[in-house]
Motif scaffolding. Structure first.
Motif, PDB file in Angstrom:
ATOM      1  N   ASP A   2      -0.548   4.177  -2.016  1.00 26.15           N
ATOM      2  CA  ASP A   2      -1.515   5.053  -1.346  1.00 26.15           C
ATOM      3  C   ASP A   2      -0.793   6.201  -0.656  1.00 26.15           C
ATOM      4  O   ASP A   2      -1.201   7.371  -0.744  1.00 26.15           O
ATOM      5  N   LYS A  31      -4.862  -9.768   1.471  1.00 30.08           N
ATOM      6  CA  LYS A  31      -5.694  -8.586   1.732  1.00 30.08           C
ATOM      7  C   LYS A  31      -7.156  -8.981   1.905  1.00 30.08           C
ATOM      8  O   LYS A  31      -7.854  -8.481   2.800  1.00 30.08           O
ATOM      9  N   ASN A  68       0.814  -1.224   0.000  1.00 32.71           N
ATOM     10  CA  ASN A  68       0.000   0.000   0.000  1.00 32.71           C
ATOM     11  C   ASN A  68       0.843   1.268   0.000  1.00 32.71           C
ATOM     12  O   ASN A  68       0.355   2.342   0.331  1.00 32.71           O
TER      13      ASN A  68
END
Length: 274
Positions: free
Chosen positions: A141, A221, A138
């Motif tokens: 992000d 995930k 991630n």
């Protein structure tokens, strides 16, 4: 800044300090001398402190607290030490964007990393590569929040209302978080297998050739997102169903119990790195 793809603006992606880059080179070298790794870690006070905090944590610690990197090498062994050094180096190199809780962000990263590592071991893939891909999964992000804060806030607000994250990122920013993560991993000279895992983590079936690490990330995930919705006595059958859906063949014996023990461990690791 316009809608130019972030992946085309390489100069804006975080650069690794030379000392951390050298550490990662050693960590990623299967033939590296652990004494050399310990020496390099010892020369960086911040990373040394993080490694020792994690080495003395409940997950890795034993009855006696250790106070040196040399002791950490002896206690932990090669693979756990590499994981701790890698985690310390990455979290030291990347700034957490304003408005993002670092414990929550890195806690999620670690949980995905631990799940990916366990799944990979049972699928015959490299556990360390799976862990690293989980830790970085991630990071896109975070980079979008740092480099395009206004647009990222728009994206987050729309996603909370049900919008598709990747479609909206492509429209507003020009890149998906997964593509940004893969680009950063490439710039940092990680392996092609790891980079492909990051790039196709949201759609493993799109990878050609197939990417086992993308499948591990996607599954890790998904399992974490859905874990609390299933009673303990139904976890094994649910895991079997989910792995079959993804066409993944794992050694299932004891998997539910192992993963259950990993739930919540990410926050602990994140606290030691803060």
């Amino acid at each position: 800044m316009g809608n130019a793809q972030l992946t085309s603006r390489i100069e804006q992606l975080p650069r690794l300090p030379k000392a951390i880059s050298e550490l990662l080179d050693i960590v990623n070298d299967d033939n590296a001398d652990m004494d050399l790794l310990a020496e390099k870690v010892s020369h960086d006070a911040l990373i040394s402190a993080k490694v020792l905090r994690m080495a003395n944590s409940a997950k890795f610690g034993r009855s006696r607290e250790i106070g040196s990197i040399d002791e950490a090498v002896i206690r932990l062994g090669q693979q756990p030490l590499r994981i701790l050094v890698l985690a310390s180096a990455i979290t030291s190199a990347i700034q957490v964007a304003p408005g993002i809780n670092p414990i929550e962000f890195w806690g999620r990263s670690f949980e995905v990393a631990f799940f990916s590592k366990e799944l990979a071991k049972r699928a015959g893939l490299r556990a360390d590569t799976a862990f690293t891909s989980g830790l970085l999964h991630n990071i896109g992000d975070l980079l979008l929040a740092l480099l395009e804060p206004a647009k990222w806030q728009q994206v987050q607000a729309a996603v909370q209302q049900g919008a598709d994250l990747n479609k909206l990122c492509l429209h507003l920013i020009g890149d998906t978080p997964a593509e940004v993560a893969a680009t950063l991993a490439s710039e940092w000279h990680f392996s092609p297998e790891l980079i492909a895992g990051l790039r196709y983590q949201d759609d493993p079936k799109a990878a050609n050739p197939a990417s086992g690490y993308a499948k591990m990330l996607f599954l890790a995930k998904h399992l974490l997102d859905e874990w609390d919705k299933h009673p303990v006595d139904e976890l094994t059958s649910w895991l079997s169903l989910e792995t079959d859906k993804q066409g993944i063949h794992l050694q299932m014996d004891g998997l539910a119990k192992k993963l259950e023990g990993l739930v919540g461990s990410g926050a602990e690791m994140a606290h030691h790195l803060a």
